[in-house]
Enzyme design. Structure first.
Site, PDB file in Angstrom:
ATOM      1  N   LYS A 174       1.334  10.794  38.648  1.00  0.00           N
ATOM      2  CA  LYS A 174       2.268   9.736  38.994  1.00  0.00           C
ATOM      3  C   LYS A 174       2.419   8.754  37.887  1.00  0.00           C
ATOM      4  O   LYS A 174       3.573   8.343  37.480  1.00  0.00           O
ATOM      5  CB  LYS A 174       1.589   8.856  40.186  1.00  0.00           C
ATOM      6  CG  LYS A 174       2.128   9.780  41.348  1.00  0.00           C
ATOM      7  CD  LYS A 174       1.137   9.827  42.586  1.00  0.00           C
ATOM      8  CE  LYS A 174       1.711  10.935  43.392  1.00  0.00           C
ATOM      9  NZ  LYS A 174       0.621  11.115  44.542  1.00  0.00           N
ATOM     10  N   ASP A 221      -8.945   4.996  45.223  1.00  0.00           N
ATOM     11  CA  ASP A 221      -8.235   6.103  44.987  1.00  0.00           C
ATOM     12  C   ASP A 221      -6.925   5.300  44.392  1.00  0.00           C
ATOM     13  O   ASP A 221      -6.073   4.428  44.927  1.00  0.00           O
ATOM     14  CB  ASP A 221      -7.481   6.873  46.264  1.00  0.00           C
ATOM     15  CG  ASP A 221      -6.516   7.775  45.825  1.00  0.00           C
ATOM     16  OD1 ASP A 221      -5.969   7.858  44.888  1.00  0.00           O
ATOM     17  OD2 ASP A 221      -6.094   8.428  46.967  1.00  0.00           O
ATOM     18  N   TRP A 259      -2.763   8.345  52.653  1.00  0.00           N
ATOM     19  CA  TRP A 259      -3.680   8.999  51.754  1.00  0.00           C
ATOM     20  C   TRP A 259      -4.878   8.494  52.251  1.00  0.00           C
ATOM     21  O   TRP A 259      -6.202   9.188  52.072  1.00  0.00           O
ATOM     22  CB  TRP A 259      -3.393   8.501  50.300  1.00  0.00           C
ATOM     23  CG  TRP A 259      -2.119   9.132  49.798  1.00  0.00           C
ATOM     24  CD1 TRP A 259      -0.967   8.693  49.539  1.00  0.00           C
ATOM     25  CD2 TRP A 259      -2.198  10.597  49.777  1.00  0.00           C
ATOM     26  NE1 TRP A 259      -0.083   9.593  49.241  1.00  0.00           N
ATOM     27  CE2 TRP A 259      -0.788  10.890  49.305  1.00  0.00           C
ATOM     28  CE3 TRP A 259      -2.907  11.748  49.929  1.00  0.00           C
ATOM     29  CZ2 TRP A 259      -0.192  11.994  48.961  1.00  0.00           C
ATOM     30  CZ3 TRP A 259      -2.451  12.963  49.411  1.00  0.00           C
ATOM     31  CH2 TRP A 259      -1.141  13.235  49.020  1.00  0.00           C
TER      32      TRP A 259
END
Ligand SMILES: *Cc1c(COP(=O)(O)O)cnc(C)c1O
Length: 362
Positions: free
Chosen positions: A197, A173, A103
């Site tokens: 999530k 993030d 990511w």
């Protein structure tokens, strides 16, 4: 009611059953309006109260940090990968990125396209199984910000503590670990997370940022891509993903009921501990992917001696009602995503299953 699956999906992921049931109870007629929340104007009093409540509740769970604002935007965390450099990098500047895995790499690549990107530290030499030493992280002299990925969902690593970015904003993030533990928001200029999530369903992305980063944006980027557009319009510039925001508010209520972030953290540590202890005590039948000091309490990644055995494990687990245990296609292996809403009972059942599989197949 039918039995709920033991859901270890990486995202979208398990939601608290009580939240789903409450949403179901008020689905057709929301607050006696004669319609669902999806069918009403986002400019009406009912939706606006939900919208504002969700923002306030999120800040309250984070200890009401001064000078921060919550935005609800769309396009997922992936859109933030582009919006951050577009909005925050000025001429002659770069974004500095800590390269921790898949990511972080995606975020870095977007910055390279629209501003300029610099590697502040990387654990690529270790195949991303560890978070770089904090002391090795150095932002560029011309960095507009330092970017970290607090939890690498695919590799299963997580920052235990965060680097000090000095005079530039630290941006995180937190898509796969937001609200999994108490944090000091004042360390960060900006935190962002796709909801699917730890916060709710997909469709909404949360940005929590210092107001000074949001209030003014470059006027040469599209209106919808400017933080200032969303800031000035209380995230109601265009139609928000109203049902998703409503669900986030319900998940936040549920987190409050779990004892807030401290309560959630102790449950998360218990769940992660159960799996990691099992892996470590399996005489090598299972082996953890991440280095111990960098292990994630959200995504437990592990391997077995052969891919063939891993395939058999996933198949046998599926037959017993376990969902989502296959590792990401880019890294293989196995992964149990144990976000906030995954109940202890599911994790205990998985640990028992792992034990049984080892006894019978080992
Ligand atoms: C899932 C995930 C993303 C991508 O989120 P989208 O909302 O699908 O764009 C980004 N970062 C991390 C750490 C993630 O886990």
């Amino acid at each position: 009611m039918n039995k709920r699956a033991y859901n270890f999906n990486a995202g979208p992921a398990a939601l608290p059953l009580t939240v789903l049931e409450r949403a179901q109870a008020e689905f057709v007629d929301f607050r006696e309006s004669g319609m669902s929340i999806m069918e009403m104007s986002h400019r009406g009093a009912i939706y606006e109260s939900v919208h504002n409540e969700a923002q306030e509740r999120l800040l309250s769970l984070l200890g009401n940090p001064k000078g921060y604002k919550v935005l609800f935007v769309q396009g997922g965390a992936s859109t933030q990968f582009a919006m951050i450099p577009m909005n925050l990098i000025s001429e002659g500047q770069v974004g500095s990125y800590v390269m921790t895995g898949s990511w972080a790499d995606k975020a870095f690549k977007e910055a390279k396209l629209v501003g300029g990107a610099h590697v502040a530290a990387s654990s690529e030499d270790k195949k991303f199984v560890a978070i770089p030493e904090l002391s090795s992280i150095k932002a560029a002299d011309n960095a507009a910000y330092l970017h970290v990925t607090s939890n690498e969902t695919i590799e299963g690593t997580q920052f235990a503590e965060f680097p000090d970015a000095g005079s530039i904003p630290l941006i995180a993030d937190m898509s796969s670990d937001i609200l999994c533990r108490p944090i000091d928001v004042n360390q960060f200029g900006m935190i962002y997370a796709g909801a699917q999530k730890n916060l709710g369903p997909s469709g909404v992305t949360v940005v929590i940022a210092k107001e000074e980063l949001l209030a003014e944006s470059p006027s040469n980027i599209p209106t919808i891509m400017r933080y200032s557009t969303h800031y000035k319009n209380n995230s109601l510039y265009n139609t928000p993903p109203s049902f998703s925001v409503y669900m986030v508010n319900e998940v936040l209520k549920w987190i409050e009921e779990q004892g807030g972030l401290a309560g959630i953290q102790s449950k998360n540590l218990e769940k992660a501990g159960l799996l990691y202890d099992h892996i470590d005590g399996s005489d090598g039948f299972y082996s953890g992917v991440a280095e111990k000091s960098s292990r994630s309490i959200m995504n437990v990644t592990f391997r077995m001696q052969s891919e063939e055995l891993e395939k058999r494990f996933v198949k046998a687990a599926e037959l017993e009602g376990f969902v989502g245990l296959k590792g990401h296609r880019s890294v293989g292996g196995l992964r149990a995503s144990i976000y906030n809403a995954v109940p202890y009972e599911s994790v205990k059942a998985l640990s028992d299953f792992m034990n049984h599989f080892r006894q019978t197949q080992g």
